[in-house]
Design a protein around this motif. Sequence first.
Motif, PDB file in Angstrom:
ATOM      1  N   ILE A   6     -26.075 -44.503  21.357  1.00 61.44           N
ATOM      2  CA  ILE A   6     -25.096 -43.460  21.662  1.00 61.44           C
ATOM      3  C   ILE A   6     -25.781 -42.312  22.402  1.00 61.44           C
ATOM      4  O   ILE A   6     -25.251 -41.800  23.395  1.00 61.44           O
ATOM      5  CB  ILE A   6     -24.397 -42.956  20.378  1.00 61.44           C
ATOM      6  N   LYS A   7     -26.983 -41.924  21.959  1.00 61.71           N
ATOM      7  CA  LYS A   7     -27.713 -40.845  22.642  1.00 61.71           C
ATOM      8  C   LYS A   7     -28.057 -41.257  24.073  1.00 61.71           C
ATOM      9  O   LYS A   7     -27.956 -40.467  25.009  1.00 61.71           O
ATOM     10  CB  LYS A   7     -28.990 -40.493  21.871  1.00 61.71           C
ATOM     11  N   GLN A   8     -28.449 -42.509  24.221  1.00 61.03           N
ATOM     12  CA  GLN A   8     -28.789 -43.026  25.547  1.00 61.03           C
ATOM     13  C   GLN A   8     -27.550 -43.030  26.459  1.00 61.03           C
ATOM     14  O   GLN A   8     -27.617 -42.637  27.629  1.00 61.03           O
ATOM     15  CB  GLN A   8     -29.361 -44.446  25.393  1.00 61.03           C
ATOM     16  N   LEU A   9     -26.411 -43.443  25.921  1.00 62.91           N
ATOM     17  CA  LEU A   9     -25.176 -43.439  26.692  1.00 62.91           C
ATOM     18  C   LEU A   9     -24.744 -42.013  27.043  1.00 62.91           C
ATOM     19  O   LEU A   9     -24.215 -41.767  28.135  1.00 62.91           O
ATOM     20  CB  LEU A   9     -24.054 -44.143  25.928  1.00 62.91           C
ATOM     21  N   LEU A  10     -24.955 -41.066  26.117  1.00 65.19           N
ATOM     22  CA  LEU A  10     -24.623 -39.669  26.384  1.00 65.19           C
ATOM     23  C   LEU A  10     -25.454 -39.116  27.539  1.00 65.19           C
ATOM     24  O   LEU A  10     -24.929 -38.428  28.420  1.00 65.19           O
ATOM     25  CB  LEU A  10     -24.855 -38.823  25.134  1.00 65.19           C
ATOM     26  N   ASP A  11     -26.764 -39.410  27.514  1.00 67.65           N
ATOM     27  CA  ASP A  11     -27.623 -38.947  28.611  1.00 67.65           C
ATOM     28  C   ASP A  11     -27.162 -39.524  29.946  1.00 67.65           C
ATOM     29  O   ASP A  11     -27.070 -38.813  30.945  1.00 67.65           O
ATOM     30  CB  ASP A  11     -29.089 -39.327  28.348  1.00 67.65           C
ATOM     31  N   ALA A  12     -26.858 -40.810  29.951  1.00 71.42           N
ATOM     32  CA  ALA A  12     -26.381 -41.448  31.179  1.00 71.42           C
ATOM     33  C   ALA A  12     -25.026 -40.874  31.597  1.00 71.42           C
ATOM     34  O   ALA A  12     -24.747 -40.720  32.791  1.00 71.42           O
ATOM     35  CB  ALA A  12     -26.291 -42.961  30.979  1.00 71.42           C
ATOM     36  N   TYR A  13     -24.167 -40.545  30.623  1.00 68.95           N
ATOM     37  CA  TYR A  13     -22.842 -39.986  30.907  1.00 68.95           C
ATOM     38  C   TYR A  13     -22.971 -38.634  31.600  1.00 68.95           C
ATOM     39  O   TYR A  13     -22.291 -38.355  32.584  1.00 68.95           O
ATOM     40  CB  TYR A  13     -22.057 -39.844  29.598  1.00 68.95           C
ATOM     41  N   PHE A  14     -23.859 -37.778  31.106  1.00 68.37           N
ATOM     42  CA  PHE A  14     -24.019 -36.457  31.692  1.00 68.37           C
ATOM     43  C   PHE A  14     -24.748 -36.514  33.033  1.00 68.37           C
ATOM     44  O   PHE A  14     -24.678 -35.584  33.829  1.00 68.37           O
ATOM     45  CB  PHE A  14     -24.716 -35.505  30.722  1.00 68.37           C
ATOM     46  N   GLU A  15     -25.456 -37.584  33.300  1.00 68.42           N
ATOM     47  CA  GLU A  15     -26.088 -37.786  34.609  1.00 68.42           C
ATOM     48  C   GLU A  15     -25.134 -38.450  35.592  1.00 68.42           C
ATOM     49  O   GLU A  15     -25.413 -38.523  36.780  1.00 68.42           O
ATOM     50  CB  GLU A  15     -27.345 -38.660  34.464  1.00 68.42           C
ATOM     51  N   GLY A  16     -24.012 -38.972  35.080  1.00 69.80           N
ATOM     52  CA  GLY A  16     -23.036 -39.635  35.943  1.00 69.80           C
ATOM     53  C   GLY A  16     -23.384 -41.080  36.228  1.00 69.80           C
ATOM     54  O   GLY A  16     -23.007 -41.616  37.263  1.00 69.80           O
ATOM     55  N   ASN A  17     -24.116 -41.724  35.344  1.00 76.07           N
ATOM     56  CA  ASN A  17     -24.583 -43.089  35.566  1.00 76.07           C
ATOM     57  C   ASN A  17     -23.981 -44.096  34.595  1.00 76.07           C
ATOM     58  O   ASN A  17     -24.605 -45.110  34.292  1.00 76.07           O
ATOM     59  CB  ASN A  17     -26.110 -43.149  35.462  1.00 76.07           C
ATOM     60  N   ALA A  21     -16.839 -49.093  30.948  1.00 76.05           N
ATOM     61  CA  ALA A  21     -16.989 -49.681  29.608  1.00 76.05           C
ATOM     62  C   ALA A  21     -17.860 -48.778  28.726  1.00 76.05           C
ATOM     63  O   ALA A  21     -17.557 -48.584  27.537  1.00 76.05           O
ATOM     64  CB  ALA A  21     -17.588 -51.079  29.711  1.00 76.05           C
ATOM     65  N   ASP A  22     -18.939 -48.220  29.304  1.00 73.80           N
ATOM     66  CA  ASP A  22     -19.800 -47.308  28.547  1.00 73.80           C
ATOM     67  C   ASP A  22     -19.030 -46.059  28.125  1.00 73.80           C
ATOM     68  O   ASP A  22     -19.164 -45.577  26.990  1.00 73.80           O
ATOM     69  CB  ASP A  22     -21.019 -46.901  29.383  1.00 73.80           C
ATOM     70  N   GLU A  23     -18.209 -45.527  29.025  1.00 77.63           N
ATOM     71  CA  GLU A  23     -17.435 -44.340  28.699  1.00 77.63           C
ATOM     72  C   GLU A  23     -16.402 -44.642  27.603  1.00 77.63           C
ATOM     73  O   GLU A  23     -16.130 -43.789  26.763  1.00 77.63           O
ATOM     74  CB  GLU A  23     -16.747 -43.806  29.953  1.00 77.63           C
ATOM     75  N   LYS A  24     -15.835 -45.831  27.623  1.00 86.71           N
ATOM     76  CA  LYS A  24     -14.890 -46.221  26.571  1.00 86.71           C
ATOM     77  C   LYS A  24     -15.592 -46.274  25.213  1.00 86.71           C
ATOM     78  O   LYS A  24     -15.039 -45.832  24.198  1.00 86.71           O
ATOM     79  CB  LYS A  24     -14.235 -47.560  26.888  1.00 86.71           C
ATOM     80  N   ILE A  25     -16.826 -46.789  25.210  1.00 86.68           N
ATOM     81  CA  ILE A  25     -17.597 -46.832  23.954  1.00 86.68           C
ATOM     82  C   ILE A  25     -17.806 -45.417  23.429  1.00 86.68           C
ATOM     83  O   ILE A  25     -17.624 -45.136  22.230  1.00 86.68           O
ATOM     84  CB  ILE A  25     -18.945 -47.547  24.173  1.00 86.68           C
ATOM     85  N   LEU A  26     -18.179 -44.485  24.333  1.00 89.54           N
ATOM     86  CA  LEU A  26     -18.399 -43.096  23.913  1.00 89.54           C
ATOM     87  C   LEU A  26     -17.106 -42.453  23.411  1.00 89.54           C
ATOM     88  O   LEU A  26     -17.106 -41.752  22.391  1.00 89.54           O
ATOM     89  CB  LEU A  26     -18.961 -42.275  25.081  1.00 89.54           C
ATOM     90  N   LYS A  27     -15.985 -42.681  24.093  1.00 94.35           N
ATOM     91  CA  LYS A  27     -14.712 -42.103  23.670  1.00 94.35           C
ATOM     92  C   LYS A  27     -14.306 -42.636  22.293  1.00 94.35           C
ATOM     93  O   LYS A  27     -13.860 -41.870  21.425  1.00 94.35           O
ATOM     94  CB  LYS A  27     -13.616 -42.421  24.686  1.00 94.35           C
ATOM     95  N   ASP A  28     -14.476 -43.938  22.108  1.00 91.32           N
ATOM     96  CA  ASP A  28     -14.133 -44.517  20.801  1.00 91.32           C
ATOM     97  C   ASP A  28     -15.018 -43.942  19.700  1.00 91.32           C
ATOM     98  O   ASP A  28     -14.543 -43.648  18.599  1.00 91.32           O
ATOM     99  CB  ASP A  28     -14.278 -46.045  20.847  1.00 91.32           C
ATOM    100  N   TYR A  29     -16.295 -43.785  19.991  1.00 87.96           N
ATOM    101  CA  TYR A  29     -17.223 -43.269  18.970  1.00 87.96           C
ATOM    102  C   TYR A  29     -16.864 -41.833  18.600  1.00 87.96           C
ATOM    103  O   TYR A  29     -16.802 -41.486  17.420  1.00 87.96           O
ATOM    104  CB  TYR A  29     -18.663 -43.339  19.486  1.00 87.96           C
TER     105      TYR A  29
END
Length: 145
Positions: A6-17, A21-29
């Motif tokens: 989740i932390k790794q996905l958050l870092d990638a999310y804020f970098e725009g990478n 599907a990754d964003e859906k995982i973050l929204k669900d979490y």
Amino acid sequence: MELGKIKQLLDAYFEGNTSLADEKILKDYFNNETVAEELLQYQPIFMGLKAAKAEQSTRVFSLGEPETKTIKGWWYSVAAALVVAFGIGTLYFTQPQYTQEEKEALAAFEKSKEAMLLLSENLNKGAERLTFVEQFETSKDKVFE
């Protein structure tokens, strides 16, 4: 889901990478009740995105009647044709109309101009050769002294 991912996905999310599907995982979490305490600061972002997605406007928009552009297009075509015709007419009528005598005078002027240019070129060549003569005289004077 594990906290590291989740932390790794958050870092990638804020970098725009991230992918969708990754964003859906973050929204669900983050829209779940069980969010890690160190990630609670990010929960309002994803809850706000969920609330924004659910918003709908109740305002009624009226776009009005579209204007027919055929009349404007026709007038533009006529105006463009008039401008082109005016330009061609102006160009044609502003050309000087020479008499036969003036044409002969212009031809004679062009021939004399060519003759003067030829004479100028030959004089320039002669002037270049004179510099060699001057150098010869100065070197001769040094030798015979």
